[in-house]
Enzyme design. Structure first.
Site, PDB file in Angstrom:
ATOM      1  N   GLU A 105      38.860  20.667  42.015  1.00 33.72           N
ATOM      2  CA  GLU A 105      39.538  22.354  42.579  1.00 33.72           C
ATOM      3  C   GLU A 105      39.358  21.778  44.030  1.00 33.72           C
ATOM      4  OE1 GLU A 105      38.112  25.123  39.925  1.00 33.72           O
ATOM      5  OE2 GLU A 105      37.503  26.372  42.267  1.00 33.72           O
ATOM      6  N   ASP A 107      39.224  24.714  46.626  1.00 33.24           N
ATOM      7  CA  ASP A 107      39.092  26.291  47.450  1.00 33.24           C
ATOM      8  C   ASP A 107      39.194  27.110  48.729  1.00 33.24           C
ATOM      9  OD1 ASP A 107      38.126  26.475  45.024  1.00 33.24           O
ATOM     10  OD2 ASP A 107      36.451  25.899  45.097  1.00 33.24           O
ATOM     11  N   GLU A 109      37.969  30.240  49.621  1.00 33.28           N
ATOM     12  CA  GLU A 109      37.982  31.533  49.252  1.00 33.28           C
ATOM     13  C   GLU A 109      36.972  32.366  50.559  1.00 33.28           C
ATOM     14  OE1 GLU A 109      35.981  31.356  45.317  1.00 33.28           O
ATOM     15  OE2 GLU A 109      34.809  29.632  46.778  1.00 33.28           O
TER      16      GLU A 109
END
Length: 285
Positions: A105, A107, A109
């Site tokens: 993953e 990210d 955020e």
């Protein structure tokens, strides 16, 4: 009287053939959606997708394609006012998280804040289920006042995080350490209730009196290698500069600037979290 129908026909043809009314603006067609997602065209003809969070549900969109390396960009306008407890994201993942999983993953955020406080951008990389690789930055502008551009460049050499074309972080590949280079990943965007951890480590939860909370996305592009059902990746024709992209001198200067002025959490400095020693890449940065 015969000229009026001809004029109307000309206008209709122009509208039907206008690329801004179709192919240029309909990037959301590449995604499925969850929850309440509002789509419209702004004054410039760009498609805007707004995610809505209320007491009932969050929202998101998920790409129908999976990719193995590429450059992914979107413009975002974050939740205005008191957004404490909310989490807005733009990320790639090979699968859902879960106990014992080995997913990859990447990210970006955005952790909500109380009115007037700086917004935190959390960047993270998961490789074979290990995701304790966060760098968190205070943004140097109000991300809710207007749209700003966020970019992930992912290739076999490194992962580069950019904000308004300013490089703020690089995560490099080392031959002896896990790196996300084999699992195809889909693109996701979400708005959800992260009260338990998002703002001041969960001390400030969502104030539901301010709901619904809305974040808007536009201008999404993916210049990337698409993985088909047979597992083979097809890369776009032409020059794919992102495939060999590494930091240049300007990037190194902006990364140093971001570390000096905006970095507020670095996993490589969190001895409490890693009592047995820091991850291998920390000593090589």
């Amino acid at each position: 009287m015969a000229r009026r129908p001809l004029a109307l026909l000309a206008v209709a043809v122009l509208l039907l053939c206008s690329p801004s009314a179709s192919a240029q603006s309909a990037w959301l067609d590449e995604f499925t959606t969850d929850g309440e997602v509002r789509a419209h065209l702004d004054a410039s003809g760009k498609q805007v997708a707004s995610l809505v969070l209320d007491r009932r549900s969050g929202a998101g969109f998920n790409s129908t394609h999976k990719y193995l390396f590429g450059e992914f960009t979107v413009e975002m306008k974050l939740v205005p006012g008191n957004s404490a407890g909310t989490v807005t994201s733009f990320y790639l993942t090979s699968g859902e998280t879960g106990a014992g999983d080995d997913h990859d993953e990447i990210d970006m955020e955005f952790m909500g804040n109380s009115t007037g406080a700086p917004t935190v951008l959390n960047t993270n990389v998961w490789a074979s289920g290990d995701g304790k690789k966060e760098h968190q930055f205070y943004l140097w502008f109000d991300p809710s006042a207007d749209f700003h551009k966020y970019t992930v460049i992912w290739n076999p050499k490194n992962i580069i995080f950019r904000v308004d074309d300013v490089t703020v972080r690089v995560f490099r590949r080392y031959a002896d350490l896990p790196y996300p280079d084999a699992k195809p990943m889909a693109v996701h965007a979400t708005l959800w209730d992260g009260s338990y951890w998002a703002t001041e480590k969960g001390k400030v939860p969502i104030d539901w009196d301010g709901a619904p909370f809305v974040v808007s996305y536009r201008g999404y592009t993916a210049d990337a290698c698409v993985v088909s059902g047979n597992g083979k990746a097809k890369c776009p024709a032409g020059r794919n500069e992102w495939m060999d992209r590494e930091l240049d001198d300007t990037d190194r200067l902006t990364v140093a600037w971001a570390r000096r002025n905006c970095l507020q959490y670095n996993y490589c400095e969190d001895g409490w979290r890693f009592p047995k020693g820091f991850p291998g890449e920390c000593s090589r940065e």
